[in-house]
Design an enzyme around this catalytic site. Structure first.
Site, PDB file in Angstrom:
ATOM      1  N   LYS A 191       0.896  -1.245   0.038  1.00  0.00           N
ATOM      2  CA  LYS A 191      -0.190   0.021  -0.080  1.00  0.00           C
ATOM      3  C   LYS A 191       0.823   1.328   0.021  1.00  0.00           C
ATOM      4  CE  LYS A 191      -3.639  -2.493   2.270  1.00  0.00           C
ATOM      5  NZ  LYS A 191      -4.263  -2.966   3.784  1.00  0.00           N
TER       6      LYS A 191
ATOM      7  N   GLN B 176      -5.418  -2.327   9.840  1.00  0.00           N
ATOM      8  CA  GLN B 176      -4.906  -3.515   9.065  1.00  0.00           C
ATOM      9  C   GLN B 176      -5.594  -4.861  10.118  1.00  0.00           C
ATOM     10  OE1 GLN B 176      -3.596  -3.951   5.786  1.00  0.00           O
ATOM     11  NE2 GLN B 176      -3.989  -6.187   6.044  1.00  0.00           N
TER      12      GLN B 176
ATOM     13  N   ASP C 128     -11.621   1.664   3.892  1.00  0.00           N
ATOM     14  CA  ASP C 128     -11.851   0.290   3.645  1.00  0.00           C
ATOM     15  C   ASP C 128     -13.304   0.262   3.235  1.00  0.00           C
ATOM     16  OD1 ASP C 128      -9.695  -1.460   3.878  1.00  0.00           O
ATOM     17  OD2 ASP C 128      -9.752  -1.303   5.938  1.00  0.00           O
TER      18      ASP C 128
HETATM   19  N1  GUN Z   1      -6.617  -7.377   5.956  1.00  0.00           N
HETATM   20  C1  GUN Z   1      -6.457  -8.228   4.730  1.00  0.00           C
HETATM   21  N2  GUN Z   1      -7.136  -7.273   3.857  1.00  0.00           N
HETATM   22  C2  GUN Z   1      -7.415  -6.139   4.437  1.00  0.00           C
HETATM   23  C3  GUN Z   1      -8.264  -4.991   4.168  1.00  0.00           C
HETATM   24  O1  GUN Z   1      -8.522  -4.803   2.923  1.00  0.00           O
HETATM   25  N3  GUN Z   1      -8.414  -4.100   5.106  1.00  0.00           N
HETATM   26  C4  GUN Z   1      -7.941  -4.104   6.192  1.00  0.00           C
HETATM   27  N4  GUN Z   1      -8.180  -3.199   7.193  1.00  0.00           N
HETATM   28  N5  GUN Z   1      -7.285  -5.373   6.783  1.00  0.00           N
HETATM   29  C5  GUN Z   1      -7.016  -6.382   5.840  1.00  0.00           C
END
Ligand code: GUN
Length: 295
Positions: free
Chosen positions: A53, A97, A120
């Site tokens: 990211k 996350q 998200d």
């Molecule tokens: N863990 C795995 N994929 C994601 C996601 O898209 N967002 C978040 N916050 N955690 C994740």
């Protein structure tokens, strides 16, 4: 005939080009979109996501902030970090996350995020907005699948879509998006899951089959109608001694047998995967645009 490949790599590069234009426009107005990610603990898969990211933000000329917290961080400390990011004007969007360590209540953390920064799309305000078709942040993976269908020219209107899997982050929101009125939607949606009776009969009714069940090679050719469009959201790491890493990624769809039936199919890797970060970036750019509108 070999099926058409629906590749997230290609679709996302088209979306990134559009985002670059929007980011330049924002910069000319003095705004650099900023995405923050909070990572609690040292889960290796999460570390890779977070790094990817940050790298994508840099590539696009966006600001990226990574907040690493130890696995022993208390719930109060994580909530304080969320409050800090809610208040930070340089952060237009952020995410915590998941999964979080067991002693932290994930729902409580998600509820604490300002819905206007919840890129998200996990906050109940955004989940509810999606269900009633109101603008807000859409969860990245289902929104990415919808973009793959739209931008590959797959008609969804009036089609039978079967979604296999009912998770909160893929199956359920995917159904909500596709049943909506409008472009890339207007479908007749069935959500199948582990308790579905005669799953093969259900999946064989699909004009478009979307699979997010988390089991390697689960959907086989005999479960797919001739000419169906198949989207594989699965990413499963399986042992493979012939591979340099000792393992490889496979989807929830048995690509070999399903390729013989499908008119179009998304591969793993290179299919849905690249769309998730792409839609997260799109949400962050939208959040930065909203900050100018005072939304
Ligand atoms: N863990 C795995 N994929 C994601 C996601 O898209 N967002 C978040 N916050 N955690 C994740």
């Amino acid at each position: 005939m070999a099926p058409v490949l629906i590749e997230g790599k290609k679709v996302s590069s088209e979306i990134y080009d559009e985002l670059r234009d929007r980011i330049s426009r924002l910069k000319s107005q003095g705004v650099v979109p900023g995405l923050a990610v909070v990572l609690v603990g040292e889960d290796p898969a999460s570390q890779i996501y977070v790094r990817n990211k940050a790298r994508k933000c840099e590539e696009l000329g966006m600001r990226s902030f990574t907040h690493l917290m130890p696995a022993e961080a208390s719930e109060a400390e994580v909530l304080a970090k969320v409050a800090e990011l809610n208040a930070d004007p340089a952060v237009h969007g952020f995410l915590v996350q998941l999964p979080l360590p067991g002693h932290i209540d994930e729902d409580k953390v998600i509820m604490a995020i300002d819905p206007d920064k919840d890129v998200d799309g996990f906050h109940p305000v955004n989940v509810g907005g999606m269900l009633i078709g109101k603008p807000g942040f859409l969860p990245a993976t289902p929104a990415g699948v919808q973009q793959m269908l739209i931008r590959s020219g797959v008609e969804t209107r009036g089609k039978n879509v079967v979604i296999v899997g009912r998770s909160n982050i893929v199956g359920k929101p995917m159904a909500a998006l596709l049943v909506q009125k409008g472009e890339g939607a207007d479908a007749t949606v069935t959500v199948a899951h582990s308790r579905t009776r005669d799953l093969a009969a259900v999946t064989r009714g699909a004009d478009i089959l979307i699979v997010a069940i988390g089991r390697p090679n689960f959907i086989t050719g005999d479960m797919v109608k001739e000419g169906a469009v198949v989207i594989d959201v699965g990413t499963n790491r399986v042992a493979d001694d012939t591979h340099p890493k000792g393992s490889r990624l496979v989807g929830d769809v048995d690509f070999g047998s399903v390729s013989g039936k499908a008119s179009a199919i998304s591969p793993v890797p290179g299919g849905v995967g690249p769309m998730t970060i792409c839609m997260l970036m799109a949400n962050t750019v939208a959040a930065a645009e909203n900050s100018l509108k005072g939304v």
